[in-house]
Design an enzyme around this catalytic site. Sequence first.
Site, PDB file in Angstrom:
ATOM      1  N   LYS A 161       0.839  -1.204   0.000  1.00 38.80           N
ATOM      2  CA  LYS A 161       0.000   0.000   0.000  1.00 38.80           C
ATOM      3  C   LYS A 161       0.872   1.251   0.000  1.00 38.80           C
ATOM      4  O   LYS A 161       1.866   1.338   0.727  1.00 38.80           O
ATOM      5  CB  LYS A 161      -0.911   0.015   1.235  1.00 38.80           C
ATOM      6  CG  LYS A 161      -1.793  -1.211   1.355  1.00 38.80           C
ATOM      7  CD  LYS A 161      -2.575  -1.224   2.643  1.00 38.80           C
ATOM      8  CE  LYS A 161      -3.736  -0.272   2.628  1.00 38.80           C
ATOM      9  NZ  LYS A 161      -4.598  -0.445   3.822  1.00 38.80           N
ATOM     10  N   GLY A 168      -9.033   4.036  -2.174  1.00 38.20           N
ATOM     11  CA  GLY A 168      -8.904   2.784  -2.900  1.00 38.20           C
ATOM     12  C   GLY A 168      -7.763   2.748  -3.895  1.00 38.20           C
ATOM     13  O   GLY A 168      -7.556   1.754  -4.586  1.00 38.20           O
ATOM     14  N   GLU A 203       1.216  -5.238   4.363  1.00 44.48           N
ATOM     15  CA  GLU A 203       0.323  -5.836   5.350  1.00 44.48           C
ATOM     16  C   GLU A 203      -0.133  -7.208   4.873  1.00 44.48           C
ATOM     17  O   GLU A 203      -0.151  -7.494   3.669  1.00 44.48           O
ATOM     18  CB  GLU A 203      -0.923  -4.964   5.559  1.00 44.48           C
ATOM     19  CG  GLU A 203      -0.665  -3.645   6.233  1.00 44.48           C
ATOM     20  CD  GLU A 203      -1.942  -2.849   6.391  1.00 44.48           C
ATOM     21  OE1 GLU A 203      -1.940  -1.922   7.211  1.00 44.48           O
ATOM     22  OE2 GLU A 203      -2.946  -3.138   5.702  1.00 44.48           O
ATOM     23  N   HIS A 211     -15.585  -3.584   6.240  1.00 41.75           N
ATOM     24  CA  HIS A 211     -15.002  -2.263   6.485  1.00 41.75           C
ATOM     25  C   HIS A 211     -15.902  -1.554   7.498  1.00 41.75           C
ATOM     26  O   HIS A 211     -17.050  -1.225   7.199  1.00 41.75           O
ATOM     27  CB  HIS A 211     -14.949  -1.475   5.170  1.00 41.75           C
ATOM     28  CG  HIS A 211     -14.328  -0.126   5.286  1.00 41.75           C
ATOM     29  ND1 HIS A 211     -13.770   0.518   4.215  1.00 41.75           N
ATOM     30  CD2 HIS A 211     -14.160   0.712   6.341  1.00 41.75           C
ATOM     31  CE1 HIS A 211     -13.305   1.696   4.598  1.00 41.75           C
ATOM     32  NE2 HIS A 211     -13.548   1.827   5.883  1.00 41.75           N
ATOM     33  N   LYS A 239     -17.067   3.223  -1.596  1.00 39.91           N
ATOM     34  CA  LYS A 239     -18.261   2.897  -0.826  1.00 39.91           C
ATOM     35  C   LYS A 239     -19.535   3.205  -1.621  1.00 39.91           C
ATOM     36  O   LYS A 239     -19.640   4.232  -2.280  1.00 39.91           O
ATOM     37  CB  LYS A 239     -18.268   3.693   0.477  1.00 39.91           C
ATOM     38  CG  LYS A 239     -17.056   3.416   1.365  1.00 39.91           C
ATOM     39  CD  LYS A 239     -16.972   4.419   2.510  1.00 39.91           C
ATOM     40  CE  LYS A 239     -15.691   4.242   3.304  1.00 39.91           C
ATOM     41  NZ  LYS A 239     -15.510   5.286   4.321  1.00 39.91           N
ATOM     42  N   GLU A 291      -6.654   3.237   9.000  1.00 38.68           N
ATOM     43  CA  GLU A 291      -6.338   4.647   8.787  1.00 38.68           C
ATOM     44  C   GLU A 291      -7.341   5.522   9.524  1.00 38.68           C
ATOM     45  O   GLU A 291      -8.369   5.051  10.015  1.00 38.68           O
ATOM     46  CB  GLU A 291      -6.355   4.992   7.295  1.00 38.68           C
ATOM     47  CG  GLU A 291      -7.721   4.883   6.633  1.00 38.68           C
ATOM     48  CD  GLU A 291      -7.676   5.274   5.169  1.00 38.68           C
ATOM     49  OE1 GLU A 291      -6.798   6.066   4.782  1.00 38.68           O
ATOM     50  OE2 GLU A 291      -8.525   4.788   4.402  1.00 38.68           O
ATOM     51  N   ARG A 295     -11.386  14.430   8.819  1.00 38.89           N
ATOM     52  CA  ARG A 295     -12.381  15.337   8.234  1.00 38.89           C
ATOM     53  C   ARG A 295     -13.759  14.756   8.467  1.00 38.89           C
ATOM     54  O   ARG A 295     -13.897  13.659   8.981  1.00 38.89           O
ATOM     55  CB  ARG A 295     -12.135  15.476   6.731  1.00 38.89           C
ATOM     56  CG  ARG A 295     -12.103  14.108   6.036  1.00 38.89           C
ATOM     57  CD  ARG A 295     -12.078  14.213   4.541  1.00 38.89           C
ATOM     58  NE  ARG A 295     -11.749  12.949   3.890  1.00 38.89           N
ATOM     59  CZ  ARG A 295     -12.594  11.948   3.694  1.00 38.89           C
ATOM     60  NH1 ARG A 295     -13.843  12.045   4.122  1.00 38.89           N
ATOM     61  NH2 ARG A 295     -12.212  10.840   3.070  1.00 38.89           N
ATOM     62  N   VAL A 298     -18.283  11.582   3.953  1.00 37.00           N
ATOM     63  CA  VAL A 298     -19.473  11.598   3.105  1.00 37.00           C
ATOM     64  C   VAL A 298     -20.655  11.004   3.860  1.00 37.00           C
ATOM     65  O   VAL A 298     -21.770  11.534   3.836  1.00 37.00           O
ATOM     66  CB  VAL A 298     -19.222  10.792   1.807  1.00 37.00           C
ATOM     67  CG1 VAL A 298     -20.509  10.652   1.006  1.00 37.00           C
ATOM     68  CG2 VAL A 298     -18.137  11.439   0.966  1.00 37.00           C
ATOM     69  N   ARG A 341     -25.433   6.067  -1.754  1.00 35.53           N
ATOM     70  CA  ARG A 341     -24.826   7.155  -2.523  1.00 35.53           C
ATOM     71  C   ARG A 341     -25.380   7.106  -3.947  1.00 35.53           C
ATOM     72  O   ARG A 341     -25.120   6.150  -4.681  1.00 35.53           O
ATOM     73  CB  ARG A 341     -23.308   7.023  -2.561  1.00 35.53           C
ATOM     74  CG  ARG A 341     -22.645   7.076  -1.197  1.00 35.53           C
ATOM     75  CD  ARG A 341     -21.139   7.198  -1.359  1.00 35.53           C
ATOM     76  NE  ARG A 341     -20.452   7.083  -0.074  1.00 35.53           N
ATOM     77  CZ  ARG A 341     -19.181   7.407   0.118  1.00 35.53           C
ATOM     78  NH1 ARG A 341     -18.455   7.861  -0.884  1.00 35.53           N
ATOM     79  NH2 ARG A 341     -18.619   7.270   1.304  1.00 35.53           N
TER      80      ARG A 341
END
Length: 453
Positions: A161, A168, A203, A211, A239, A291, A295, A298, A341
């Site tokens: 990563k 993503g 990892e 998730h 997502k 992570e 902020r 969404v 969404r």
Amino acid sequence: MTEPLKSVLIANRGEIALRVIRACKELGIKSVLAYSEADAQSLPVQLADQAVCIGPAQVAQSYRNAQAVISAALAYKVDAIHPGYGFLSENADFAALCEDEGVTFVGPASDVIRRMGDKIEAKKIARRAGVPTVPGSVGAVSEYREALAIANEVGYPMLIKAAAGGGGRGMRVVETAETLERDLAEIMSEAETAFGDPSVYIERYLTDIRHIEIQVISDGETVLHLGERDCTAQRRNQKLIEESPSPALDDTLRRGLSEAATALCREVGYRNAGTVEFVFDNIDRTYYFIEMNTRIQVEHPVTEMVTGLDLIKMQLQIAGGQPITLTQDDVRLNGHAIECRINAEDPQNGFAPSPGVVGAFRAPGGFGVRLDSHVQAGYAIPPFYDSMIGKLICWGNDRDEAIERAIRALDELVVDGIITTADFHKEILRSTKFSHGHFNTAFVAELLAARVG
């Protein structure tokens, strides 16, 4: 305690800009919207107290142009800048610029954004806080021999990563030792090109995961966790549907995740709203920190619907120096909420973007239904930005009711003139795996594959 905010520049667009404008109005805060030429006729421009064009449609010259945003803030003499999500919201240099210019950044301090934005540093902070992390490298990996040693310890498959990646991007699964050297070199090159930082880490690759993220908010003293959101229904790591609470957790796991998230916040001295993200292994029912998003997310309305708390208002109040008056015992989670969404994309054509002019538009309504959208009849969806045109959030007394209400609301939604993902959301919600709550991050891909088959 400082003076409450009197004016805020909103450095964003679409539904999140509208969301912040509405919160400002209810708090008696003057809203100044920074917009691009492409958004000149948008609903946020119409509803803000004032609006200022900061550049052309291209994001590098407008929404991601830190100097243009700060210049607008100084010209209009605002107290603070709310970055929304995306664009400059997790840009540590921009937050530092705000600090240097004496403009409050509605979010954590720049050094916190920088530290948590570096996934390698964030992992080290999590370990110091006693938060479980996915087995793998402790620091950055830069050469093949080091990667091979970690692979021998972690095993295959494993995940490389980019430390500065996100959304993503910047990830690669390594299946065998034969491709490790090539994969490492390629992902480092891609990370350098995409993010300006070649740093990567390794990892264990978990194959049957969910998730799950914890919403947190802090005034620097009080740290509250506001329940989890399950974001497992994804397509290509993006997502699609989020819900709270997660159908996979019991009370013990929920408490463990929440305590881990607040421990991390205290370790890093976090202030304002944030989200601590975890992967949950369905096989051994353990969770690992991956992570932190420094902020507003969404999917924050999902949490608002089950807690009754207005997260944007809380952000603005904290930024104005007002302490959180709630205790953790005051936070009550009620019922179940699901967010879909709605994107201007064609699911029948590889989810290709579908910009255009909206004809007839009908928003769903009724008890427990909320639509966060900046779209209206006659609105021309610009091709320059993210394809999301709205978020449909439905609440129910339990998960079954929330699902049925979401399907009913999607049936009511009308967005003529363009193609949207609304019907595909109904397909997901009606699927047996989703309705039973037994699925993982590969679920949507499997659903699409079955449709083609």
